[in-house]
Design an enzyme around this catalytic site. Structure first.
Site, PDB file in Angstrom:
ATOM      1  N   ASP A   7       0.882  -1.163   0.000  1.00  0.00           N
ATOM      2  CA  ASP A   7       0.000   0.000   0.000  1.00  0.00           C
ATOM      3  C   ASP A   7       0.922   1.215   0.000  1.00  0.00           C
ATOM      4  OD1 ASP A   7      -2.366   1.554   0.194  1.00  0.00           O
ATOM      5  OD2 ASP A   7      -2.045   1.753   2.351  1.00  0.00           O
ATOM      6  N   GLU A  68      -1.093  -1.249  -4.896  1.00  0.00           N
ATOM      7  CA  GLU A  68      -2.305  -0.470  -5.142  1.00  0.00           C
ATOM      8  C   GLU A  68      -2.079   0.455  -6.328  1.00  0.00           C
ATOM      9  OE1 GLU A  68      -4.125   3.068  -2.776  1.00  0.00           O
ATOM     10  OE2 GLU A  68      -4.902   1.203  -1.917  1.00  0.00           O
ATOM     11  N   ASP A 141      -2.663   1.274   6.930  1.00  0.00           N
ATOM     12  CA  ASP A 141      -1.828   0.990   5.752  1.00  0.00           C
ATOM     13  C   ASP A 141      -1.376  -0.475   5.747  1.00  0.00           C
ATOM     14  OD1 ASP A 141      -1.302   3.994   4.897  1.00  0.00           O
ATOM     15  OD2 ASP A 141      -0.927   3.834   7.058  1.00  0.00           O
TER      16      ASP A 141
END
Length: 188
Positions: A7, A68, A141
């Protein structure tokens, strides 16, 4: 299948490793956050992220890396930092020959919670349940990184079958000539 989920972020880059296959219980191998000081020079922050991701790759030896996909946000500065951290993760994996998959936030949320509009708390709760953890990983996160890995494990088999079907179809489709045929009925 062992997947490192990333992430991306400049201040907090979530990382999480999940192992398993679609349709079976998954196992968390590791979870954490690569942190950089907000007041540090951009170059130093990117190097710190690279070093952190390299440590995770060395320690956990994933077969795939799921990152991501960066999407446009209202805050250009935030999206730039996210894109830069994302590029570092992609570079680290690619340098080692590890396949990289990009997943959108809504795709990850839909895979893990059933809703592409789920909030961070819902994602954390489902990651906790799916990986049979005692508590949601902190910060968010870290939970998001695990969700990315879960999403990839669950979606990779279907994506691979689709890519194989497209490749088979392309190989069966007759190739057209690059030059058009001469008009019929004309003689020189």
């Amino acid at each position: 299948m062992r997947v490192l989920g990333v992430d991306p972020g400049l201040t907090r880059c979530g990382v999480g490793v999940v192992e398993g296959v679609a349709g079976r219980p998954l196992t968390m191998v590791g979870v954490g956050v690569v942190r950089t000081p907000a007041d540090a020079d951009l170059g130093h922050r990117l190097v710190a992220i690279e070093q952190g991701i390299e440590q995770w790759l060395d320690e956990h030896r994933p077969e795939f890396v799921a990152v991501e996909r960066v999407f446009s946000q209202h805050n250009v500065r935030t999206v730039m930092g996210t894109a830069q951290a994302s590029a570092v993760a992609i570079l680290c994996a690619s340098r080692r020959g590890i396949p990289v998959a990009l997943h959108t936030p809504s795709e990850v949320k839909a895979a893990v919670t059933g809703s592409g509009r789920a909030d961070k708390a819902q994602v954390g709760a489902m990651v906790t349940r799916l990986l049979r953890l005692a508590a949601p990983p902190k910060p968010a996160d870290a939970a998001d990184a695990l969700a990315l890995a879960i999403c990839h494990i669950w979606r990779a088999p279907a994506q691979n079958r689709l890519q194989q079907a497209v490749a088979r179809h392309a190989s069966k489709t007759p190739q057209t000539a690059s030059t058009p045929p001469a008009p019929k009925g004309r003689t020189a």
